[in-house]
Design a protein around this motif. Structure first.
Motif, short mmCIF file in Angstrom:
data_model
loop_
_atom_site.label_atom_id
_atom_site.label_comp_id
_atom_site.label_asym_id
_atom_site.label_seq_id
_atom_site.Cartn_x
_atom_site.Cartn_y
_atom_site.Cartn_z
N LEU A 154 0.82 -1.20 0.00
CA LEU A 154 0.00 0.00 0.00
C LEU A 154 0.86 1.25 0.00
N LYS A 155 1.98 1.23 0.68
CA LYS A 155 2.89 2.37 0.64
C LYS A 155 3.39 2.63 -0.78
N LYS A 156 3.63 1.56 -1.52
CA LYS A 156 4.06 1.72 -2.92
C LYS A 156 2.99 2.42 -3.75
N HIS A 158 -5.18 -4.90 -4.49
CA HIS A 158 -5.90 -4.66 -5.74
C HIS A 158 -6.83 -3.45 -5.63
N ALA A 159 -7.47 -3.28 -4.48
CA ALA A 159 -8.34 -2.12 -4.29
C ALA A 159 -7.56 -0.82 -4.42
N ALA A 160 -6.29 -0.85 -4.01
CA ALA A 160 -5.44 0.33 -4.07
C ALA A 160 -4.86 0.57 -5.46
N GLY A 161 -5.11 -0.35 -6.38
CA GLY A 161 -4.58 -0.19 -7.73
C GLY A 161 -3.28 -0.92 -7.98
N GLY A 162 -2.84 -1.74 -7.02
CA GLY A 162 -1.60 -2.47 -7.17
C GLY A 162 -1.81 -3.84 -7.77
N THR A 163 -0.73 -4.58 -7.88
CA THR A 163 -0.78 -5.93 -8.43
C THR A 163 -0.11 -6.91 -7.48
N THR A 164 -0.51 -8.17 -7.56
CA THR A 164 0.10 -9.20 -6.72
C THR A 164 0.73 -10.30 -7.57
N THR A 165 0.89 -10.05 -8.86
CA THR A 165 1.42 -11.09 -9.75
C THR A 165 2.85 -11.49 -9.40
N PRO A 216 -4.60 9.21 0.33
CA PRO A 216 -5.03 7.85 0.65
C PRO A 216 -4.35 7.32 1.91
N PHE A 217 -5.13 6.73 2.78
CA PHE A 217 -4.56 6.18 4.02
C PHE A 217 -5.07 4.78 4.26
N HIS A 218 -4.25 4.02 4.97
CA HIS A 218 -4.65 2.70 5.44
C HIS A 218 -4.44 2.64 6.94
N LEU A 219 -5.44 2.12 7.64
CA LEU A 219 -5.35 1.94 9.09
C LEU A 219 -5.66 0.50 9.45
N THR A 220 -4.72 -0.15 10.11
CA THR A 220 -4.97 -1.45 10.72
C THR A 220 -5.21 -1.21 12.20
N LEU A 221 -6.42 -1.45 12.66
CA LEU A 221 -6.81 -1.27 14.06
C LEU A 221 -7.20 -2.62 14.62
N TRP A 222 -6.28 -3.22 15.37
CA TRP A 222 -6.50 -4.55 15.91
C TRP A 222 -6.63 -4.45 17.43
N PHE A 223 -7.86 -4.52 17.91
CA PHE A 223 -8.13 -4.39 19.34
C PHE A 223 -7.54 -5.55 20.14
N TYR A 224 -7.22 -5.29 21.39
CA TYR A 224 -6.90 -6.36 22.33
C TYR A 224 -8.18 -7.00 22.87
N SER A 225 -9.28 -6.34 22.72
CA SER A 225 -10.58 -6.86 23.17
C SER A 225 -11.08 -7.92 22.19
N VAL A 226 -11.73 -9.00 22.66
CA VAL A 226 -12.19 -9.23 24.01
C VAL A 226 -11.39 -10.34 24.68
#
Length: 456
Positions: free
Chosen positions: A133-135, A342-349, A224-234
Motif C-alpha cells: 500500500l505504501k508503494k 488490488h483495491a489500491a490499484g496495485g498488483t500481486t502477480t 489515501p490512508f490505510h489503518l490497521t486497528l486490531w483491538f486487544y478486546s475481548v
C-alpha cells in the motif's frame, strides 16, 4: 509549431490531471479486528438486545455481513501473520500463538506427539500488505495488538522482546500498541506497553485505541490512508470500566464488547467528519473463534471445529458494496492481502506464494470465488477443546479432519450437521480418499511442519 506545442502541453496537462484524479479516487482502507470474538457475540439486527453493539449494527446495515468468514487459524498469532502476508500459517511456519512464556510447550497425552516447531515472530522478508500500500502512495498506520514479535513477553517490563519485529518494520508508518504482547499487561493506564505513551491514569485501553484511530484519520485524510486497528478486546483478562460494567448488569464481557463498539463508532465518526467515509473500504473481523463459545457452533477458540474457526465479519464500501446484504461464500484471512492491494490499484502477480483470493467479486454481488477449498493446519496440543491437533480441508459442504494419529479422523457435512456431531467418515470412503489426498498434497506443497512423534 505553436499549435503542436500547445497540443502537447494540453495533452501533458490532461495526463497529470488523470494521474491526480486516480490518486484521489484510491479508496482509504480501514481494517478493524477483534481478538477472540466469536460470531454469536455481535448484534447485527437488534435480535440480541443484551449485546450493545449499535455501531456494528449500523455498519452491517450499510455493508455486507459475511456469514461464513473463517480465520486462518484457531488461535491469534498465525491468523495475524496470514492477514499481513496473504500466506497460510503452515506456509509461513508460524502455526500457533507466540508464547508469552519462553520455551513454553503444551504436553500432549502420554505417548502422544509433541507440538511441531513454530516461529516466534513474523519473518521480515515475507510480503506485507502495508508495504504494498505504501508503494501505491498510502500513509499506513498500525494501532493495537500485533503479537508477532517474539516469545517471552510476559517476563518483560513493557512487552518488548525485539523491536525489530514491530509493525513499523513491515510497512507501517506509525505503530501504537503493537509489540510482543498477546494480551494487555494492564487494561488501564499506566499500560506497561512500551509502544503506548501513558496519557491519563485509569484510562481504558480500548477507549485509547479508538481515540488514536480517530486521530490518525483526522491527520491523514488529505491523501489515501490505510489503518490497521486490531483491538486487544475481548481477550482475557475480562475487565472493563466500572460504569460500563454497571450498565451491562455487572457483565464485564458485555461491557468490553460495548467499549469496543464505541471505538468502532469513533472511527466511523472520524471518517464522516473528514469527508472520507464515502471513499473508504472498512472491514470488521476477528482473529479466531471466541473463547466464549457461540451457541450454534461446535467448540470454541483453539479448536478446528467451526467454533474455533468461524468469525464475525462485516465489509462496507459506499458505492461498491450494497448495504444490508449478506454473503455465504467462505472467505479466510489470506484474502485481505490481495483484496487491499488490488483495491489500491496495485498488483500481486509478483507474489507466487500467495494463498489468498481477491474478495472484490463478492463485494460486487457475485456468489462465488475461484477457489477449490480452504485448508487449516494446527499441529499443536490444546486439549481444553475436542478437535485440536490436526489438519482440515473444507470443500463445498464437506469438512474433513485429519487427527495425525492422535485424534480420530472425521468427516462432517456442514449443511446437514452444522454442529459437527455426526462423523460420516465410514459411510463416504471415496469422498474421504479424495479429500485426504487433496489435504496431504497441500501440506506437502506448503512444507507444513508436522507434530513430533516421541519414540516409545
Amino acid at each position: 509549431m505553436k499549435n503542436i506545442t500547445s497540443s502537447l502541453c494540453f495533452a501533458v496537462c490532461i495526463c497529470f490531471a488523470s494521474l491526480a484524479s486516480a490518486e484521489t479516487t484510491k479508496p482509504n482502507i480501514v481494517f478493524i479486528m477483534a481478538d477472540d470474538l466469536g460470531p454469536g457475540w455481535v448484534d447485527y439486527d437488534g435480535s440480541n438486545p443484551e449485546i450493545n453493539t449499535p455501531n456494528l449494527e449500523e455498519l452491517a446495515k450499510s455493508g455486507m455481513v459475511f456469514t461464513r468468514a473463517y480465520s486462518a487459524a484457531s488461535v491469534c498469532s498465525p491468523t495475524r501473520a496470514a492477514c499481513i502476508t496473504g500466506m497460510s500459517p503452515a506456509q509461513i511456519g508460524l502455526t500457533t500463538h507466540v508464547p508469552g512464556k519462553a520455551d513454553r510447550e503444551r504436553p500432549g497425552p502420554k505417548g502422544g506427539p509433541r507440538d511441531a516447531e513454530s516461529l516466534d515472530h513474523l519473518p521480515l522478508g515475507l510480503p506485507s500488505y502495508a508495504r504494498e500500500l505504501k508503494k501505491q502512495g498510502y500513509t499506513t498506520g498500525f494501532i493495537g495488538k500485533w503479537h508477532l514479535a517474539g516469545q517471552g513477553s510476559v517476563d518483560t517490563k513493557n512487552g518488548i522482546v525485539n523491536s525489530a519485529w514491530h509493525p513499523e518494520h513491515y510497512g507501517f508508518d506509525t505503530n501504537i500498541g503493537g509489540c510482543a504482547l498477546g494480551q494487555p499487561k494492564s487494561w488501564f493506564d499506566p499500560y506497561r506497553n512500551g509502544t503506548i505513551t501513558n496519557r491519563k491514569p485509569g484510562e481504558y485501553l480500548t477507549d485509547r485505541l479508538g481515540d488514536e484511530a480517530a486521530s490518525f484519520i483526522q491527520r491523514h485524510h488529505d491523501k489515501p490512508f490505510h489503518l490497521t486497528l486490531w483491538f486487544y478486546s475481548v481477550h482475557t483478562p475480562i475487565k472493563a470500566p466500572r460504569d460500563l460494567v454497571k450498565k451491562n448488569d455487572g457483565n464485564a464481557y458485555l461491557a468490553m464488547l460495548e467499549s469496543m463498539d464505541n471505538s468502532v463508532g469513533k472511527v466511523v465518526a472520524a471518517l464522516k467528519s473528514t469527508g472520507t467515509l464515502g471513499n473508504t473500504l472498512l472491514i470488521f473481523y476477528s482473529d479466531n473463534g471466541g473463547h466464549k463459545p457461540t451457541s450454534w457452533l461446535a467448540d470454541k477458540k483453539a479448536s478446528l471445529l467451526e467454533g474455533g474457526l468461524r468469525v464475525p465479519m462485516v465489509a462496507a464500501w459506499p458505492g461498491v458494496i450494497e448495504g444490508g446484504t449478506t454473503c455465504e461464500v467462505p472467505i479466510t484471512s489470506m484474502d485481505f492481502f490481495p483484496t487491499f492491494v488490488h483495491a489500491a490499484g496495485g498488483t500481486t502477480t509478483q507474489f507466487n506464494q500467495l494463498e489468498g483470493t481477491d474478495l472484490m467479486p463478492l463485494f460486487k454481488g457475485k456468489d462465488s470465488l475461484k477457489r477449490d477449498a480452504l485448508y487449516w493446519h494446527f499441529p499443536h496440543n490444546r486439549m481444553e477443546v475436542t478437535y485440536y491437533m490436526g489438519s482440515t480441508i473444507l470443500q463445498d459442504d464437506w469438512k474433513f479432519y485429519q487427527g495425525h494419529g492422535l485424534i480420530e479422523d472425521a468427516l462432517f457435512n456442514l449443511t446437514l450437521d452444522p454442529m459437527e456431531r455426526a462423523n460420516v467418515l465410514k459411510t463416504n470412503p471415496d469422498l474421504v480418499d479424495r479429500l485426504r489426498g487433496k489435504l496431504e498434497k497441500w501440506l506437502n506443497t506448503v512444507d507444513a511442519k508436522m507434530p513430533i512423534v516421541v519414540p516409545n
